[in-house]
Design a protein around this motif. Structure first.
Motif, PDB file in Angstrom:
ATOM      1  N   ASP A  27      -4.564  -7.887  -4.764  1.00 50.19           N
ATOM      2  CA  ASP A  27      -3.118  -8.050  -4.693  1.00 50.19           C
ATOM      3  C   ASP A  27      -2.539  -7.644  -6.038  1.00 50.19           C
ATOM      4  O   ASP A  27      -2.700  -8.357  -7.027  1.00 50.19           O
ATOM      5  N   LEU A  28      -1.890  -6.488  -6.091  1.00 52.89           N
ATOM      6  CA  LEU A  28      -1.321  -5.978  -7.334  1.00 52.89           C
ATOM      7  C   LEU A  28       0.193  -5.896  -7.219  1.00 52.89           C
ATOM      8  O   LEU A  28       0.735  -5.618  -6.153  1.00 52.89           O
ATOM      9  N   SER A  29       0.863  -6.093  -8.346  1.00 55.84           N
ATOM     10  CA  SER A  29       2.318  -5.958  -8.380  1.00 55.84           C
ATOM     11  C   SER A  29       2.688  -4.476  -8.356  1.00 55.84           C
ATOM     12  O   SER A  29       1.844  -3.601  -8.588  1.00 55.84           O
ATOM     13  N   ILE A  30       3.956  -4.178  -8.120  1.00 55.09           N
ATOM     14  CA  ILE A  30       4.437  -2.795  -8.157  1.00 55.09           C
ATOM     15  C   ILE A  30       4.200  -2.228  -9.557  1.00 55.09           C
ATOM     16  O   ILE A  30       3.782  -1.075  -9.707  1.00 55.09           O
ATOM     17  N   MET A 131       1.746   1.418   1.674  1.00 55.84           N
ATOM     18  CA  MET A 131       2.781   0.643   2.340  1.00 55.84           C
ATOM     19  C   MET A 131       3.390   1.499   3.442  1.00 55.84           C
ATOM     20  O   MET A 131       3.559   2.701   3.279  1.00 55.84           O
ATOM     21  N   ARG A 132       3.686   0.850   4.531  1.00 51.08           N
ATOM     22  CA  ARG A 132       4.340   1.543   5.650  1.00 51.08           C
ATOM     23  C   ARG A 132       5.842   1.506   5.421  1.00 51.08           C
ATOM     24  O   ARG A 132       6.408   0.470   5.065  1.00 51.08           O
ATOM     25  N   ASP A 141      15.705   1.379   4.250  1.00 51.99           N
ATOM     26  CA  ASP A 141      14.252   1.532   4.263  1.00 51.99           C
ATOM     27  C   ASP A 141      13.592   0.355   3.561  1.00 51.99           C
ATOM     28  O   ASP A 141      14.039  -0.077   2.492  1.00 51.99           O
ATOM     29  N   ILE A 142      12.544  -0.160   4.182  1.00 50.19           N
ATOM     30  CA  ILE A 142      11.735  -1.220   3.592  1.00 50.19           C
ATOM     31  C   ILE A 142      10.289  -0.756   3.562  1.00 50.19           C
ATOM     32  O   ILE A 142       9.896   0.141   4.305  1.00 50.19           O
ATOM     33  N   LEU A 143       9.508  -1.352   2.659  1.00 52.34           N
ATOM     34  CA  LEU A 143       8.094  -1.030   2.533  1.00 52.34           C
ATOM     35  C   LEU A 143       7.293  -2.245   2.962  1.00 52.34           C
ATOM     36  O   LEU A 143       7.448  -3.333   2.398  1.00 52.34           O
ATOM     37  N   LEU A 144       6.436  -2.059   3.953  1.00 51.36           N
ATOM     38  CA  LEU A 144       5.619  -3.142   4.480  1.00 51.36           C
ATOM     39  C   LEU A 144       4.215  -3.008   3.913  1.00 51.36           C
ATOM     40  O   LEU A 144       3.469  -2.097   4.283  1.00 51.36           O
ATOM     41  N   GLY A 145       3.894  -3.901   2.984  1.00 47.65           N
ATOM     42  CA  GLY A 145       2.557  -3.923   2.409  1.00 47.65           C
ATOM     43  C   GLY A 145       1.706  -4.941   3.127  1.00 47.65           C
ATOM     44  O   GLY A 145       2.186  -5.653   4.014  1.00 47.65           O
ATOM     45  N   PRO A 146       0.430  -5.044   2.752  1.00 45.69           N
ATOM     46  CA  PRO A 146      -0.441  -6.005   3.440  1.00 45.69           C
ATOM     47  C   PRO A 146      -0.087  -7.457   3.150  1.00 45.69           C
ATOM     48  O   PRO A 146      -0.405  -8.332   3.938  1.00 45.69           O
ATOM     49  N   THR A 149       6.736  -7.625   1.838  1.00 45.85           N
ATOM     50  CA  THR A 149       7.699  -6.616   2.249  1.00 45.85           C
ATOM     51  C   THR A 149       8.677  -6.420   1.106  1.00 45.85           C
ATOM     52  O   THR A 149       9.108  -7.384   0.470  1.00 45.85           O
ATOM     53  N   PHE A 150       9.029  -5.154   0.829  1.00 49.84           N
ATOM     54  CA  PHE A 150       9.912  -4.834  -0.284  1.00 49.84           C
ATOM     55  C   PHE A 150      11.043  -3.929   0.198  1.00 49.84           C
ATOM     56  O   PHE A 150      10.849  -3.131   1.113  1.00 49.84           O
TER      57      PHE A 150
END
Length: 168
Positions: A27-30, A131-132, A141-146, A149-150
């Motif tokens: 689990d890493l930050s942006i 990220m999806r 637009d949103i980014l879905l990570g494991p 969500t961002f």
């Protein structure tokens, strides 16, 4: 299915060859993803192909992505192939714990490691670095990570803020 190679077996067989971290989620930050990536881009998956290596001891999957925008680095091309250890050929599969999965036509945001084209685990932070891209109810637009969500705009701003002090 005749045979399935599990990640523990893969980890042993790839010892010393950038073997994946077999039983833990990274689990890493942006900020961390950005600093560890040589290339960051978003685009659309246009192809997924799994094949044996030359001596038929490993399966690799190549994901072809049409690049819409680079956010760090620039490979100078509009289509990028990203190759991963694992996949299925016929009725034989090889799984690698932590590797992200892809779907045809999926919009993705990827953080690629340096020398990604020669690694069995080409994405920073394994699944955390893929990220999806989706659209929320308001049309943003949103980014879905494991694990999270961002807002895509927030991620792009953070990437720029990380790159600005290091002159990129």
């Amino acid at each position: 299915m005749r045979a399935v190679f599990l990640a523990t077996v893969l980890t042993v067989s790839l010892a010393g060859v950038d073997a994946p971290r077999a039983t833990r989620y990274v689990d890493l930050s942006i900020d961390q993803l950005t600093r560890n990536a040589s290339v960051i881009f978003e685009g659309q998956v246009t192809g997924i192909r799994s094949d044996w290596n030359a001596d038929r001891t490993r399966i690799y999957t190549t994901v072809t992505v049409r690049v819409d925008q680079y956010h760090k680095g620039n490979l100078g091309r509009g289509v990028v192939d990203v190759r991963f250890a694992g996949g299925s050929v016929g009725d034989i599969g090889m799984a690698v714990v932590g590797q992200p999965t892809f779907a045809p036509d999926e919009r993705v945001f990827l953080f690629l490691r340096p020398n990604f084209d020669v690694r069995d685990t080409p994405i920073v932070g394994d699944a955390a670095g893929k990220m999806r891209v989706a659209t929320d109810a308001s049309g943003a637009d949103i980014l879905l990570g494991p694990a999270a969500t961002f807002e895509k705009d927030d991620v792009v701003r953070e990437i720029r803020s990380v790159l600005r002090p290091i002159g990129q």
